[in-house]
Design a protein around this motif. Sequence first.
Motif, mmCIF file in Angstrom:
data_model
loop_
_atom_site.group_PDB
_atom_site.id
_atom_site.type_symbol
_atom_site.label_atom_id
_atom_site.label_comp_id
_atom_site.label_asym_id
_atom_site.label_seq_id
_atom_site.Cartn_x
_atom_site.Cartn_y
_atom_site.Cartn_z
ATOM 1 N N GLY A 1 0.791 -1.221 0.000
ATOM 2 C CA GLY A 1 0.000 0.000 0.000
ATOM 3 C C GLY A 1 0.821 1.266 0.000
ATOM 4 O O GLY A 1 0.270 2.360 -0.202
ATOM 5 N N ASN A 2 2.127 1.167 0.195
ATOM 6 C CA ASN A 2 3.005 2.333 0.183
ATOM 7 C C ASN A 2 3.843 2.424 -1.095
ATOM 8 O O ASN A 2 4.857 3.120 -1.124
ATOM 9 N N ALA A 3 3.423 1.704 -2.131
ATOM 10 C CA ALA A 3 4.135 1.735 -3.416
ATOM 11 C C ALA A 3 3.267 2.399 -4.476
ATOM 12 O O ALA A 3 2.035 2.315 -4.443
ATOM 13 N N GLY A 4 3.911 3.067 -5.419
ATOM 14 C CA GLY A 4 3.233 3.662 -6.570
ATOM 15 C C GLY A 4 3.988 3.347 -7.837
ATOM 16 O O GLY A 4 5.176 2.999 -7.801
ATOM 17 N N TYR A 5 3.302 3.500 -8.966
ATOM 18 C CA TYR A 5 3.843 3.003 -10.229
ATOM 19 C C TYR A 5 3.640 4.016 -11.345
ATOM 20 O O TYR A 5 2.532 4.521 -11.565
ATOM 21 N N CYS A 6 4.722 4.318 -12.056
ATOM 22 C CA CYS A 6 4.716 5.209 -13.216
ATOM 23 C C CYS A 6 5.397 4.489 -14.372
ATOM 24 O O CYS A 6 6.470 3.901 -14.192
ATOM 25 N N CYS A 7 4.788 4.523 -15.551
ATOM 26 C CA CYS A 7 5.351 3.837 -16.723
ATOM 27 C C CYS A 7 5.543 4.824 -17.866
ATOM 28 O O CYS A 7 4.628 5.599 -18.203
ATOM 29 N N LEU A 8 6.709 4.795 -18.467
ATOM 30 C CA LEU A 8 7.068 5.712 -19.547
ATOM 31 C C LEU A 8 7.359 4.929 -20.814
ATOM 32 O O LEU A 8 8.202 4.032 -20.805
ATOM 33 N N GLY A 9 6.637 5.256 -21.906
ATOM 34 C CA GLY A 9 6.894 4.604 -23.188
ATOM 35 C C GLY A 9 5.827 3.621 -23.613
ATOM 36 O O GLY A 9 6.022 2.848 -24.561
ATOM 37 N N ILE A 10 4.673 3.644 -22.944
ATOM 38 C CA ILE A 10 3.594 2.697 -23.224
ATOM 39 C C ILE A 10 3.160 2.783 -24.688
ATOM 40 O O ILE A 10 2.979 3.876 -25.239
#
Length: 325
Positions: free
Chosen positions: A182-191
């Motif tokens: 619950g303390n993690a987040g996710y960002c994706c570049l290049g989808i």
Amino acid sequence: MYKQPDKERWKGRIDSESDEKSFRVHQKIRLLDMGQIQAQAENAFALLGFQCDEGVRRNRGRQGAYHAPVEVKKALANLPWHLPPDVILYDVGEITCEGGELENSQKHLGQAVERLIRHRITPVVIGGGHETAYGHYLGVRQAVGPETKLGIINIDAHFDMRPYEQGPSSGTMFRQILDEDGNAGYCCLGIQTLGNTAALFETAKRYGCTYMLEEELTLEKLERAYEFIDDFIQNYDVLVLTLCMDVLSASAAPGVSAPSPFGLDPKIVRALLRYIISKPQTISFDICEVNPLVDENRKTIALAAAFCMEALVHFHRRQRASTGR
């Protein structure tokens, strides 16, 4: 599941045996058994291989990434050394996946990453399939503790957020992480739109994933990309950076498990790496999905080695800026 480093991988041209300005990486690398690690004061980095493509097999991709850590290290060996003399670079060997034991190998990778971080050695992990990222994450989370806000930036053509009821693979790990942490987040570049189903876009939205499409990432729009990254970073104490080589155009990186016809230019990826690693929150880096068995003239291997060196140089520049040395 652990292989000690092998000096046979570190050979190359010698322009001088005394002038360090003429040295190449193979003249500076130090071999270190993971069991012999001691705490470092500063300026220490480690190359850690993860020989595994079981996740790729489960995800029905092209196997061969198991061989990448050794081949990328061989390519690194002959690159010129562009770091100060006091920088220490270790080869700490490989964690291997044998007999299809993906989950166990990821656990061992996490233990190795945690050990490096706790001894103030910056890990550069060379996969392996992108299942590498889950083991990498485990190690960082164990090192920083459960309450730390941990952001993951993935440079990738794919979300890798598939369901995993039938078991984890190279396409499930970021969903696994968000389900567990619950303390993690996710960002994706290049989808890439054509690399992900509509269902995966819905999944990314439901999980709060932020992302930029491949077509939004151009040299002309880099400042906008940097603002996007900054907006994500401000919410986290620590960052993990992972690069899947299939984000690149297939013309630049043909030797990957899932080639991308509309992928990114290497200069864009290099710029993103430099910018993200310049941030003080970025604690470690992994590079995944190089497949030497389908590469053309070792061009993908060479590009991966160059990205590893970029990471090392810019980790050091950030450390030097923070210490004034």
